[in-house]
Enzyme design. Structure first.
Site, PDB file in Angstrom:
ATOM      1  N   GLN A  99      68.059  30.652  51.813  1.00  0.00           N
ATOM      2  CA  GLN A  99      67.163  31.664  52.350  1.00  0.00           C
ATOM      3  C   GLN A  99      66.278  31.101  53.462  1.00  0.00           C
ATOM      4  O   GLN A  99      65.999  31.792  54.448  1.00  0.00           O
ATOM      5  CB  GLN A  99      66.295  32.240  51.234  1.00  0.00           C
ATOM      6  CG  GLN A  99      67.076  33.138  50.281  1.00  0.00           C
ATOM      7  CD  GLN A  99      66.165  33.898  49.339  1.00  0.00           C
ATOM      8  OE1 GLN A  99      65.054  33.458  49.037  1.00  0.00           O
ATOM      9  NE2 GLN A  99      66.634  35.027  48.856  1.00  0.00           N
ATOM     10  N   ASP A 121      57.942  24.363  46.927  1.00  0.00           N
ATOM     11  CA  ASP A 121      57.486  25.137  45.776  1.00  0.00           C
ATOM     12  C   ASP A 121      56.066  25.617  46.050  1.00  0.00           C
ATOM     13  O   ASP A 121      55.184  24.820  46.399  1.00  0.00           O
ATOM     14  CB  ASP A 121      57.528  24.236  44.541  1.00  0.00           C
ATOM     15  CG  ASP A 121      57.058  24.913  43.268  1.00  0.00           C
ATOM     16  OD1 ASP A 121      56.592  26.073  43.329  1.00  0.00           O
ATOM     17  OD2 ASP A 121      57.134  24.273  42.214  1.00  0.00           O
ATOM     18  N   GLU A 139      56.346  39.989  45.991  1.00  0.00           N
ATOM     19  CA  GLU A 139      57.449  39.948  45.033  1.00  0.00           C
ATOM     20  C   GLU A 139      58.020  38.539  44.864  1.00  0.00           C
ATOM     21  O   GLU A 139      59.233  38.339  44.832  1.00  0.00           O
ATOM     22  CB  GLU A 139      58.534  40.955  45.426  1.00  0.00           C
ATOM     23  CG  GLU A 139      58.043  42.391  45.314  1.00  0.00           C
ATOM     24  CD  GLU A 139      59.062  43.433  45.702  1.00  0.00           C
ATOM     25  OE1 GLU A 139      60.271  43.125  45.721  1.00  0.00           O
ATOM     26  OE2 GLU A 139      58.657  44.573  46.003  1.00  0.00           O
ATOM     27  N   HIS A 143      58.533  35.131  39.941  1.00  0.00           N
ATOM     28  CA  HIS A 143      59.547  34.105  39.689  1.00  0.00           C
ATOM     29  C   HIS A 143      58.980  32.804  39.123  1.00  0.00           C
ATOM     30  O   HIS A 143      59.723  31.841  38.955  1.00  0.00           O
ATOM     31  CB  HIS A 143      60.306  33.784  40.973  1.00  0.00           C
ATOM     32  CG  HIS A 143      61.215  34.886  41.431  1.00  0.00           C
ATOM     33  ND1 HIS A 143      62.156  35.470  40.610  1.00  0.00           N
ATOM     34  CD2 HIS A 143      61.321  35.515  42.629  1.00  0.00           C
ATOM     35  CE1 HIS A 143      62.806  36.402  41.293  1.00  0.00           C
ATOM     36  NE2 HIS A 143      62.322  36.460  42.499  1.00  0.00           N
TER      37      HIS A 143
END
Length: 284
Positions: A99, A121, A139, A143
């Site tokens: 990505q 991260d 969004e 996760h």
């Protein structure tokens, strides 16, 4: 699961399911993977996903020269828009290398220079203290299995009186308040979207206060995301028979099938009020 296992699950999810986002959500065109905010002036999906970025940017007060950390930047849509439309300097972080490469390519193709994308991260970013005016998470916080670590890191890199905006899903009620059907629906939704868990709105508000954020406000965006949730549900009904055949033939993976199940359940659970999509705003 440990944090490393959660990261591995999230990475595998996006590696395998990115094709679904490209085909069903048009991410190659607008570089966005979120629900979007629909209203009378933004009825199409493409308009809605851009409108979400606009609405969140307005709420955060992003303006020319602001430095923004896009925490969990996906394939770069928000970062590119913020640089193009608001003149912000944006750093996007994402643990998924594929990505990040798509985000870099998307920015390059659009001639956007004031963006940088990093494989990192968001609970441990490679930036100095007091570096950013805004930390932006759309969004992506869903996760992590450790929201406090994310919030702590956001607080560290934000300047004094900096802004945190989080647009994401939250549970509308506690697990012990849910029926068996609702609990099963949430489990399928979370597993299929590689989300280890979701906090309730009140739990996330408490976590913000615990990490030192203040002036917290929350907006329920049910009406804004409902059309996208329904669209995802209808697409699932149409495509599932073909997807099931492709699974039998070994062309689609089990994870991709679980993603379709999640797309089905997210609409059912949203209608029941089991989860909500909302926008948090806080100051450091």
């Amino acid at each position: 699961m440990t944090s490393s296992e959660v990261q591995e699950t999230v990475n595998d999810y996006y590696d395998e399911c990115q094709v679904d986002y490209s085909m069903m959500w048009g991410t190659n065109d607008h570089l966005s993977m979120h629900y979007g905010y629909h209203d009378d002036e933004h009825e199409s999906l493409e308009d809605a996903v851009i409108n979400l970025t606009r609405v969140v940017a307005d709420r955060a007060g992003v303006s020319e020269g602001d430095r923004v950390l896009d925490a969990g930047c996906g394939v770069g849509g928000s970062a590119v828009w913020l640089a193009q439309e608001r003149g912000a300097r944006v750093d996007g972080v994402n643990i998924n290398e594929m990505q990040v490469e798509k985000a870099r390519l998307g920015a390059e193709e659009r001639g956007v220079e004031d963006v940088s994308f990093h494989v990192a991260d968001y609970t441990d970013v490679p930036f100095d203290d007091d570096s950013f005016d805004v930390v932006w998470a759309v969004e992506s916080v869903c996760h992590t299995d450790d929201e406090n670590s994310f919030l702590r890191e956001a607080k560290r890199v934000l300047k004094d009186d900096g802004v945190l905006v989080v647009a994401d899903g939250f549970l509308g009620k506690g697990r012990d308040e849910m029926t068996d059907d609702e609990n099963e629906g949430v489990d399928a939704m979370l597993e299929g979207m590689a989300a280890p868990s979701l906090s309730t709105v009140d739990e996330f508000r408490d976590a913000l206060a615990e990490e030192g954020f203040q002036d917290t406000e929350f907006e329920d965006k049910y009406e804004s995301v409902y059309p996208s949730a329904r669209r995802m549900y209808l697409l699932t009904l149409v495509t599932y028979p073909v997807a099931k055949l492709l699974r039998i033939l070994g062309i689609r993976s089990e994870r991709q099938m679980k993603h379709l199940s999640a797309s089905y359940q997210q609409y059912r659970m949203l209608e029941k009020g089991v989860w909500v999509h909302g926008l948090f705003y806080s100051r450091s």
